[in-house]
Design a protein around this motif. Structure first.
Motif, PDB file in Angstrom:
ATOM      1  N   LYS A  75       0.844  -1.182   0.000  1.00  0.00           N
ATOM      2  CA  LYS A  75       0.000   0.000   0.000  1.00  0.00           C
ATOM      3  C   LYS A  75       0.884   1.238   0.000  1.00  0.00           C
ATOM      4  O   LYS A  75       2.090   1.167   0.271  1.00  0.00           O
ATOM      5  N   ARG A  76       0.280   2.355  -0.299  1.00  0.00           N
ATOM      6  CA  ARG A  76       1.010   3.626  -0.299  1.00  0.00           C
ATOM      7  C   ARG A  76       1.116   4.145   1.137  1.00  0.00           C
ATOM      8  O   ARG A  76       0.099   4.343   1.804  1.00  0.00           O
ATOM      9  N   TYR A  86      -0.446  10.843   0.662  1.00  0.00           N
ATOM     10  CA  TYR A  86       0.143   9.523   0.477  1.00  0.00           C
ATOM     11  C   TYR A  86       1.364   9.612  -0.433  1.00  0.00           C
ATOM     12  O   TYR A  86       1.450  10.478  -1.301  1.00  0.00           O
ATOM     13  N   TYR A  90       4.522   2.457  -3.711  1.00  0.00           N
ATOM     14  CA  TYR A  90       3.946   1.421  -2.847  1.00  0.00           C
ATOM     15  C   TYR A  90       5.030   0.801  -1.977  1.00  0.00           C
ATOM     16  O   TYR A  90       6.164   0.603  -2.415  1.00  0.00           O
ATOM     17  N   SER A 132      -8.663  -1.410   3.923  1.00  0.00           N
ATOM     18  CA  SER A 132      -7.961  -0.166   3.642  1.00  0.00           C
ATOM     19  C   SER A 132      -7.881   0.602   4.937  1.00  0.00           C
ATOM     20  O   SER A 132      -8.612   0.326   5.890  1.00  0.00           O
ATOM     21  N   MET A 306      -4.892  -4.608  -8.395  1.00  0.00           N
ATOM     22  CA  MET A 306      -5.368  -3.508  -7.574  1.00  0.00           C
ATOM     23  C   MET A 306      -6.532  -4.009  -6.714  1.00  0.00           C
ATOM     24  O   MET A 306      -7.563  -4.441  -7.231  1.00  0.00           O
ATOM     25  N   TRP A 333      -5.756   0.028  -2.288  1.00  0.00           N
ATOM     26  CA  TRP A 333      -6.001   1.437  -2.587  1.00  0.00           C
ATOM     27  C   TRP A 333      -5.915   2.283  -1.322  1.00  0.00           C
ATOM     28  O   TRP A 333      -5.768   1.776  -0.210  1.00  0.00           O
ATOM     29  N   SER A 334      -6.033   3.598  -1.477  1.00  0.00           N
ATOM     30  CA  SER A 334      -5.855   4.535  -0.367  1.00  0.00           C
ATOM     31  C   SER A 334      -7.149   4.887   0.346  1.00  0.00           C
ATOM     32  O   SER A 334      -7.192   5.843   1.114  1.00  0.00           O
ATOM     33  N   GLU A 342      -5.318   7.752  -9.116  1.00  0.00           N
ATOM     34  CA  GLU A 342      -3.907   7.999  -8.781  1.00  0.00           C
ATOM     35  C   GLU A 342      -3.251   6.722  -8.270  1.00  0.00           C
ATOM     36  O   GLU A 342      -2.100   6.408  -8.630  1.00  0.00           O
ATOM     37  N   ASP A 343      -3.966   5.951  -7.427  1.00  0.00           N
ATOM     38  CA  ASP A 343      -3.447   4.665  -6.955  1.00  0.00           C
ATOM     39  C   ASP A 343      -3.136   3.754  -8.140  1.00  0.00           C
ATOM     40  O   ASP A 343      -2.095   3.096  -8.191  1.00  0.00           O
TER      41      ASP A 343
END
Length: 524
Positions: A75-76, A86, A90, A132, A306, A333-334, A342-343
């Motif tokens: 993850k970011r 973020y 990753y 998440s 993803m 994802w964020s 963006e992810d």
């Protein structure tokens, strides 16, 4: 377990796109169609498996496909708190790291059951969290990096490997539903985000089977002390994941390989029309579903997936299990719809399991370009039409010139027929629709598939049953219509402690009645 020589299993070169399923001779009855199966592969059952019969084997398969230092869960990381920001990369847990930690977590919980510290007929383990960082803002203030998404998968993998039944709870459930599920499964232990601990302690008198709550992120000493004291007052032990892992490390046990009939998970419906129903899924159910999903995919590279669909939902979990079986990487994802594209751009996934609502939003945003005035709008409309014509006549969705000039930005992000066609030509990604989780899926690069859900998976039979009240019959011309029914080793067995709803959903011959109306087109 003998690992298939190639994962995924590609569509055979001889596959006939004009006849993607066949009606099994002698199966047609009055009021329904015959039984349809895939023409591309032999019919696959757990009685004559060529692949997997439990979920532990998927992890073993992944380990054989990639080296131990290959990225697995990522993850970011958060790099700023005001405003929330973020990183543009990753951060990953490797396959080796996840393997070790799933053994620690699973061994710990298995030991607690073995020593009768906790009990229950199901050996049920709850996972009450989003996949998440829903508590990211709280954790940032505390200076702690949230890894809740990876922790969700870690716990689930531990339950696969140690004969435990995972019971996921959606992060957004109300307290009445949470209370019902815990009591319904006699759940003694639950993994949660820290924000849920006070909620559970407040209702502890109403959930008497719950004895241990494990925070999925490290707790600060002060918070842990307060929560532990509160828990002691109501008879519930509070732990965090690092503490549990240390206990498991000191009591390590070998991985357990369950038989196909062993319950792997119980997934609860939303409960919007009464109490939620517990869908019982065995290791065999999920292994059959995920192995079938790996058929008919014509790519060789190790996948990067993803993961933004809820892991509490069966489809989201099947997508990640299939990725794991190939040794793939799961990037989470964020937890912000505004950051999803963006992810995707940063992760650059090769697989994007999604639902129509998400893809339709991308489509709506993309088609705004076609309404632009002047030269830009005209250029976009012309490029789009050229690519759509090529897609419909040849199945090819790329174009060297227009991809470079017009659609370059769209491809970095990665439903209607128009939406699917647009996404194919705008992203150069193959959009493959599925139905009922893993019952049907369109074949790769099928020029005529948009707006359909494709033929049956190799482990699935489908049929249509007349719906007289709606005027749908198996004799309708030019296409038979009716209620879609499916039969497969992947179909759920029953609703937990709910015989009435089980009988309403699954008939005496094992057919699951979906409640969806479908029709069989000319390629079937």
């Amino acid at each position: 377990m003998p690992i298939p020589p190639e994962l995924p299993i590609p569509l055979p070169p001889s596959s006939d796109y004009h006849k993607q399923s066949y009606e099994v001779p002698g199966t047609k009855r009055p009021g329904q169609t015959g039984h349809y199966r895939s023409t591309a592969f032999p019919f696959l059952t757990l009685d004559n498996p060529t692949g997997f019969t439990n979920l532990v084997e998927f992890f073993d398969s992944g380990r054989k496909h990639v080296p131990g230092d290959h990225p697995m869960l990522g993850k970011r990381p958060v790099v700023g708190k005001n405003p929330l920001k973020y990183a543009d990369y990753y951060e990953w847990w490797t396959w080796d790291a996840v393997d070790v930690r799933r053994r620690y977590v699973g061994s710990a919980v298995h030991k607690l059951f073995e020593d009768r510290v906790i009990g229950g007929p199901l050996r049920a383990v709850g996972i009450y969290s989003g996949n998440s960082p829903g508590t990211a803002r709280v954790l940032i203030v505390a200076g702690v990096f949230s890894r809740l998404s990876a922790a969700w998968m870690l716990v689930d993998l531990a339950t696969h490997a140690y004969d435990l039944v995972s019971v996921p709870l959606y992060d957004t459930l109300g307290k009445d539903t949470v209370e019902f599920i815990i009591n319904h499964t006699d759940m003694p232990l639950i993994f949660v985000t820290s924000q849920h601990i006070p909620k559970l302690l407040k209702i502890s008198s109403k959930i008497p089977t719950l004895k241990i709550i494990v925070a999925m992120e490290p707790l600060e000493l002060e918070s842990k002390t307060i929560l532990a004291a509160w828990g002691e007052q109501v008879g519930v032990k509070i732990m965090d994941l690092p503490e549990l892992e240390e206990f498991g490390k000191a009591n390590i046990k070998p991985v357990i390989y369950p038989n196909p009939d062993t319950i792997a998970t119980i997934c609860y419906t939303s409960g919007t029309t009464g109490q939620p129903k517990g869908v019982v899924l065995t290791h065999g159910n999920l292994a059959s579903a995920c192995y079938a999903q790996l058929h008919g995919l014509n790519f060789k590279e190790v996948p990067i997936c993803m993961a933004f669909l809820p892991l509490a939902h069966c489809y989201g979990r099947m997508a990640v299990i299939g990725t794991i079986g190939r040794g793939g990487s799961l990037g989470f994802w964020s937890n912000d719809p505004l950051l999803l594209l963006e992810d995707i751009k940063i992760l650059r996934p090769t697989m994007l399991p999604a639902v129509p609502r998400v893809l339709n939003r991308i489509y709506q945003a993309g088609t705004l370009a076609a309404k632009m005035p002047g030269v830009k709008g005209a250029l976009f409309r012309h490029a789009l039409q050229v690519k759509l014509d090529r897609l419909h006549t040849t199945g090819v969705q790329t174009h060297a010139f227009w991809d470079r000039l017009v659609f370059k930005k769209a491809r970095s992000a990665p439903m209607s027929t128009a939406a699917i066609d647009f996404l194919k030509v705008a992203t150069n990604a193959d959009i493959m629709e599925e139905n009922v989780g893993s019952a049907t899926r369109v074949w790769p690069f099928d020029a005529t598939a948009s707006g359909t859900v494709g033929p049956p998976h190799p482990n699935t039979e489908i049929k249509l049953v007349d719906v007289p009240a709606m005027g749908y019959t198996a004799e309708d011309k030019p296409r038979p219509r009716g209620e879609l029914c499916i039969r497969s080793d992947a179909c759920f067995r029953y609703y937990y402690k709910d015989e009435a709803n089980t009988k309403a959903a699954i008939d005496e011959e094992g057919w699951q009645h979906t409640g969806d109306v479908g029709e069989i087109d000319e390629t079937s």
